[in-house]
Write a protein that holds these residues in place. Structure first.
Motif, short mmCIF file in Angstrom:
data_model
loop_
_atom_site.label_atom_id
_atom_site.label_comp_id
_atom_site.label_asym_id
_atom_site.label_seq_id
_atom_site.Cartn_x
_atom_site.Cartn_y
_atom_site.Cartn_z
N MET A 97 14.97 11.55 7.85
CA MET A 97 14.65 10.46 6.93
C MET A 97 15.89 10.12 6.11
O MET A 97 16.54 11.01 5.57
N SER A 98 16.20 8.84 6.00
CA SER A 98 17.37 8.43 5.22
C SER A 98 17.11 8.59 3.72
O SER A 98 15.96 8.55 3.28
N PRO A 99 18.17 8.79 2.93
CA PRO A 99 17.98 8.90 1.48
C PRO A 99 17.29 7.67 0.88
O PRO A 99 16.46 7.80 -0.03
N ILE A 100 17.63 6.49 1.36
CA ILE A 100 17.03 5.28 0.81
C ILE A 100 15.53 5.25 1.08
O ILE A 100 14.73 4.94 0.19
N LEU A 101 15.13 5.58 2.30
CA LEU A 101 13.71 5.60 2.64
C LEU A 101 12.98 6.67 1.83
O LEU A 101 11.85 6.47 1.38
N GLY A 102 13.63 7.83 1.62
CA GLY A 102 13.03 8.89 0.82
C GLY A 102 12.78 8.45 -0.61
O GLY A 102 11.71 8.71 -1.19
N LEU A 103 13.76 7.79 -1.21
CA LEU A 103 13.59 7.27 -2.57
C LEU A 103 12.49 6.23 -2.63
O LEU A 103 11.67 6.20 -3.57
N TYR A 104 12.45 5.38 -1.65
CA TYR A 104 11.45 4.31 -1.58
C TYR A 104 10.05 4.91 -1.50
O TYR A 104 9.14 4.53 -2.27
N LEU A 105 9.83 5.87 -0.60
CA LEU A 105 8.51 6.48 -0.44
C LEU A 105 8.09 7.26 -1.69
O LEU A 105 6.91 7.25 -2.06
N THR A 106 9.05 7.93 -2.32
CA THR A 106 8.73 8.68 -3.53
C THR A 106 8.18 7.76 -4.62
O THR A 106 7.14 8.04 -5.24
N ALA A 107 8.87 6.64 -4.85
CA ALA A 107 8.42 5.70 -5.87
C ALA A 107 7.06 5.10 -5.51
O ALA A 107 6.17 4.99 -6.37
N VAL A 108 6.88 4.72 -4.25
CA VAL A 108 5.63 4.09 -3.83
C VAL A 108 4.45 5.05 -3.95
O VAL A 108 3.39 4.70 -4.50
N LEU A 109 4.60 6.27 -3.44
CA LEU A 109 3.49 7.21 -3.42
C LEU A 109 3.07 7.62 -4.83
O LEU A 109 1.87 7.73 -5.13
N ILE A 110 4.05 7.84 -5.70
CA ILE A 110 3.70 8.24 -7.06
C ILE A 110 3.13 7.07 -7.84
O ILE A 110 2.05 7.16 -8.43
N TRP A 111 3.85 5.95 -7.86
CA TRP A 111 3.38 4.82 -8.65
C TRP A 111 2.10 4.20 -8.08
O TRP A 111 1.31 3.63 -8.82
N GLY A 112 1.89 4.34 -6.77
CA GLY A 112 0.64 3.84 -6.21
C GLY A 112 -0.57 4.55 -6.75
O GLY A 112 -1.68 4.00 -6.78
N SER A 113 -0.39 5.81 -7.18
CA SER A 113 -1.50 6.58 -7.73
C SER A 113 -1.63 6.46 -9.24
O SER A 113 -2.71 6.73 -9.80
N THR A 114 -0.54 6.08 -9.93
CA THR A 114 -0.59 6.08 -11.39
C THR A 114 -1.51 4.99 -11.96
O THR A 114 -2.03 5.14 -13.06
N TRP A 115 -1.71 3.89 -11.20
CA TRP A 115 -2.59 2.84 -11.71
C TRP A 115 -3.99 3.38 -11.98
O TRP A 115 -4.61 3.05 -12.98
N TYR A 116 -4.47 4.21 -11.06
CA TYR A 116 -5.80 4.79 -11.25
C TYR A 116 -5.78 5.87 -12.34
O TYR A 116 -6.71 5.96 -13.14
N VAL A 117 -4.71 6.66 -12.38
CA VAL A 117 -4.62 7.74 -13.37
C VAL A 117 -4.60 7.18 -14.79
O VAL A 117 -5.13 7.80 -15.73
N ILE A 118 -4.03 5.99 -14.97
CA ILE A 118 -4.00 5.36 -16.30
C ILE A 118 -5.40 5.18 -16.86
O ILE A 118 -5.61 5.22 -18.08
N GLU A 119 -6.38 5.00 -15.98
CA GLU A 119 -7.76 4.83 -16.42
C GLU A 119 -8.21 5.99 -17.31
O GLU A 119 -9.01 5.81 -18.24
N PHE A 120 -7.71 7.21 -17.05
CA PHE A 120 -8.10 8.39 -17.82
C PHE A 120 -7.43 8.43 -19.19
O PHE A 120 -7.75 9.30 -20.01
N GLN A 121 -6.49 7.52 -19.44
CA GLN A 121 -5.80 7.46 -20.72
C GLN A 121 -6.44 6.48 -21.69
O GLN A 121 -6.09 6.45 -22.86
#
Length: 305
Positions: A1-25
């Protein structure tokens, strides 16, 4: 996996879940208080990590303007507006509306950085955004454009503007050699202080809810959603520019809607499936290997691995 793709997936996977997690705040304390807690904790975690690794914590003198502006645009105003919007809209709808960030980054990079708008990047953005619109329509028909839905949508659009401006300053800092980690840590601290001021102006009470869900969501949002994801995203900006890095915002709502399907009962329509296909196709155009290679005149130095 290229570094760029790794950075891209990291941001997408984490931020894709934070929208729902914000509900608990929401509901326990004022949103400005939650944002202050989130980025105050994130700043402490990041500074502690720098100290533990023996790295410099204080940014150079020329970095402080960027620190203040990124703190104001990205780590305070942006997220306060997102939290206020999430009070009024389902998390999936907020995520979809947030995808307008991608095109805003392209336009702002042209306005403020004089970067050319690459035809393939623009085409990919338009294809991706058309998919996002199709994903958005079923939710919009259900909630309408009056009352909370209209206000929430306006708040998300304003948050996109604020986030895009913060991204522009991160890219400027990358070109000037501003060290990513200490600048990010202090930007988070600056944003937290601003949110304390906003909370006091709103008459908010600073208390910490005795709730496991609130504490756990705060920890996830601070460590993963704030420190790890932002470092991946800002590193991506340093490598490929704010315009193309901003297209993580096209894939994030897709993951957010999948999570919403599982936990919030989101119902997929034919338009939603077509929109998903278009959004993925747009990202393939934007993030394909040929578009990762930048013109020499537009190359920004990488600030972190």
């Amino acid at each position: 996996m290229s570094p760029i793709l790794g950075l891209y997936l990291t941001a997408v996977l984490i931020w894709g879940s934070t929208w729902y997690v914000i509900e608990f705040q929401l509901g326990a304390v004022d949103p400005a208080v939650s944002v202050a807690y989130r980025f105050g904790l994130a700043a402490v975690l990041l500074m502690g990590w720098l100290v533990a690794r023996g790295q410099k914590v204080i940014p150079p003198r020329h970095a402080w303007r960027q620190v203040a502006l990124v703190g104001a645009f990205t780590f305070s105003t942006n997220y306060l507006l997102v939290y206020l919007a999430t009070e009024r809209l389902p998390s999936g709808l907020v995520a979809v509306a947030g995808s307008a960030l991608s095109l805003m980054n392209v336009l702002n990079a042209r306005i403020f950085l004089r970067q050319p708008i690459r035809p393939l990047v623009l085409l990919g953005g338009l294809v991706g955004m058309s998919g996002v619109v199709l994903l958005f329509l079923p939710e919009l028909r259900m909630d309408g454009l009056t009352g909370k839905a209209a206000v929430g949508l306006a708040l998300v659009m304003l948050s996109n503007v604020s986030s895009s401006l913060g991204s522009i300053w991160v890219q400027r800092g990358a070109k000037l050699g501003v060290p990513l980690l200490p600048a990010t840590a202090w930007s988070m601290a600056f944003g937290a202080v601003l949110m304390v001021g906003v909370a006091l102006a709103r008459g908010a009470v600073f208390s910490f809810p005795a709730s496991l869900s609130y504490a756990a969501s705060l920890g996830y949002l601070a460590l993963f959603g704030s420190v790890i994801a932002f470092l991946a995203y800002f590193s991506l900006i340093g490598r490929i520019g704010a315009d193309r890095a901003g297209y993580v915002a096209v894939m994030i709502p897709i993951l957010a809607l999948i999570i919403s399907t599982v936990f919030e009962g989101y119902h997929w329509s034919a338009a939603a499936f077509i929109g998903l296909a278009l959004a993925v196709a747009g990202n393939l155009l934007v993030l394909g290997p040929k578009t990762w290679r930048k013109p020499e005149a537009d190359t920004a130095p990488a600030t972190a691995s």
